[in-house]
Every structure is written in structure tokens, then in C-alpha cells.
Scaffold this motif. Sequence first.
Motif: not given
Lengths: 255, 249
Positions: B53-60, B210-212, B218-223
Amino acid sequence: MNLNFAYYKAKSILGLSLSLAKVKFKLRNEGSYLGVFWYLLSPLAMFLILLSLRGLTNKNPIEYYPIYLLLGLIVFNLFRYATTISTNAIRGNAGLIKSLKINLEPFVISGIMQAVFSHIFEVIILVLFLFYFKVSLLCILFYPVVLFFLIIFIIGVSFILSTIGTYINDIENVWNIFLNLLWFSTPIFYSTSKDIFINKINPMYYFILGAREIIIYNKLPDFKIFLIMAVFSFGFLAVGLFVFEKYKKSFAEFI
Amino acid sequence: MTGTRIRVDKISKKFNIDFRKNEGLLARVLYFLPRSSPKRELLAIEDVSFDVKAGEIVGVIGKNGSGKSTLLKIIAGVYAPSFGEVETTGTMVYLTGLGQGLVPRLTMRENILLMGSVMGLAQNDIKKKLGEIVEFSGLKEFIDSKVYQFSSGMITRLNFSVMIHSLKHHNPDIILLDEVFGAGGDIDFQKKGIEKMEELIRSGASVIMVSHSLEIIKKYCQKAILLDKGKIDFMGVPEETVKRYLNNK
């Protein structure tokens, strides 16, 4: 797709092409005090060699032979230089293409711009010759008409070659051999009074013929010649754009 | 603006590996290679779907070779998916690594102009930003020096400064980051870099990173999404995803 979007896309493609071409031009001259002189050395050397062999190659004298020869050489040189760069245009920029969402056309077009830059220097030499041989300089103003068709033709061929070059990596060698064949089948250092079949199917023959009629003999080429130039150039452009557009989506996976 | 910015719908990506690509024309003619030379298929991405969604930060996250970068490349449009489709709305920037297009034999000024246009800026816009970029990098006195003489720290500063200003210029709705976060370099510059980065990703854009670095996730993502062999192994709150990832090891 609306027009506005197409306009911005074209503008950004041209902008990036120009930046890339400028950089390559700078890098080629970097650290060299003679600079652009090197661009001219190769065609000039070729010119002098062929000029000195004049007696061997031509039985019939050609009016203004030095200009005839030089013009043929530089027009063919533009084609040779631009298309040779294009064989490696996509593969040579693999790093960028794989890691950025970027238009791919600039990598091809920048090579053509680079070739046109050096062509301009060659044309300046030509103008000096025209001046020396007291040929009217007025008609060279109409040369851009021929140049326009030639560049369109080169763009078409370059798009085709860069697509093939992405999948087959020794296309440059094959293309070099083909260019040599084409060079000898184009009346650059000889003249043809009779119609030879190999000339008739050779696009470069018409571009060089058109350029010579305008610049040296100060006459407007036949309408037929313009028509053939237009057919070749826009025909190749259409095929080139089609092929490139069709395959460009998978380029990043193959380089 | 709210709503879904990125919709990934059942995408899969097949790669043909081991086939004799890059075989030159000469070799093909000489050996009469059949077109269907031995090859294997690798499914780098298999049936992946999710929305951002808009404004969402997703980590992989995921192990090496689990398809993280391929997924990002497909969303960015660098690769075409073999099956399924990706829908995105708004301007998108995709970034993997720094220093794309850096040419060592050019001066810093020329490099900024070049890298800016590679990042999609018009020459006029880069020229306007030049002062700001140089100021941020702290390399003002070297602007007309050639980059091959720069130390690696200086190159890091230059790369990051150009990158962050180009990204900001695009005012992107979607940001895709592949192992790019912060600047590197010395402590001062790192701090400055992270501040800029935070400002950028929290400006309301949809971000996939994408990050190792599990801390960053944990700090920035909502999902967060855990990829395993090209499939979504788990998708949920970052803490949970990271826990699963660590347990799976």
C-alpha cells in the motif's frame, strides 16, 4: 499512450543519448594533445593511399577525383563506425542495464551520435578540399538532406545489430567481414558507368551517389534516388525498431 | 494518497541455465548445434503474490539464491515475469548498489552530470542540483579532479550523494532498494546518509527493501516477506518473519 508521455520519453532518451555520447567522445580524446586529429587520421591515411593508387584503379578519369574519393570514404566511414559500435551497444553496458530501470535505446543512439560527431570533423576537411578545388560551397548546404536519410538508415541497421549482438557475441567479427564486402561493392574509389547488379542492391551506393551529385556536381539527384534512399532508410528503421522493441524485454537476462 | 501501489499477482520466473548461450555464430555453424541444446530450467520465483500500500515499507529476506533480487528486478521491470503480472502505480525508482555509471577517467563534475542522467534526470535539473550534491558530499575542493585519484571513501561519498539527490528529485511513489541502505564511509557521513535515507523512505512512498541486515528490516518495515527457493515462506510482521528466518537456518 498519449502524446505528452511520448514526448517526455523521446526527450529523456535523447538527453541520455547525448550525455553518453559526450562522455565517450571526451574519453576518446582524454590525455591526447592531438585530440580530434586522431579521428581524422584513419580516413585521411586511407584517402592518401587510394589517391596514390589512382592510376591503377581508374582507367577513365573522374572529374574532381580527390573530392569524389574523399566524399565516398567519409560517407561510408560514418556507416562503418556507427554500426560497428552498435554491435556491442547492449552487451557493453551490461552493468547498467542489469541494475537500473533504464531506457535501452540511448545505448544504441549514443553510438550513432558519436559517429556523427566525428563525421562533422570529416566534413570540415571536405569543405577545405572543396575550397581548394574551387567547387561551389553553396550546394553542401543541401547535404543534410542526404545525411538525414543516411542517419535514419543507420539507426535502423544499428537497432537490428545491437539486438543480434545481445544474443550472439561474435557478431562484430562477422559484421566486419560483411562491411569489407560492402565497401568493395560500393563505388568509393572507382566509378561505374554501367549498371552493376551489386550496386543496385547496395543501399550505400545510393547515399554516396546522392551526396556526390549534390556536393561535387551541384545538381539535384533524380527523384528516383531520393525515393530509393527513403525506402531503404525508413524500411530499415521500421524493421530495426520492431525487432528491438520485441526483444528488449529479455535483454537484461542475456547479458 | 492511499490504496494499493504495487500489486504482485502470482508471478513466476523461469531461467534457462546451462544452455549454450553466448556461443558465437562461428561455433554454432561449426558444430551444427541443435537449437534445443541440453538445458535445465530454474524456477527462481514461484507463484509469488502480495500487495504494497501507499506509505508501506516492506522488507524481503531470505538466503542467497532465494530469489530476492530477481523478485525486485521483476517488479522494477528489468526482467519480464514468465507467468503472472505486476501492476504498479506512480513513479518508481529501483536501486541496486551504488555508483552506476561511474567513470574513473572523468572529473567529479562530469561524473555527477553523467550519473544524474543515467538516473533519469535532465541535464538542466542536474546542473541545478550540482551545488547541493557537492555540498552534501563534502568534496567541494575536488570537483574538478578526476575520480580515479579518489580514495574509496571519497567515491562512496560521491556515489551516495548523487544517488540520494537523484532519488529525491524523482519524488518517487515507489522505491525498490536492493541491499542499499545508508551510505557507508566514515561515522559522520554514515549518520548523514541514514538521516537522508530515512527522510526519503518515510516520505509516503511505498518501499520494498531487500536486506541481509535484519536490524534494518525490524526497524523500518511494517511487513516482511521471507523467501525460500523462490516461494513465499512467510509473510507478516517483521519480528515474526525474522524469527522464522533464524529458526529455519
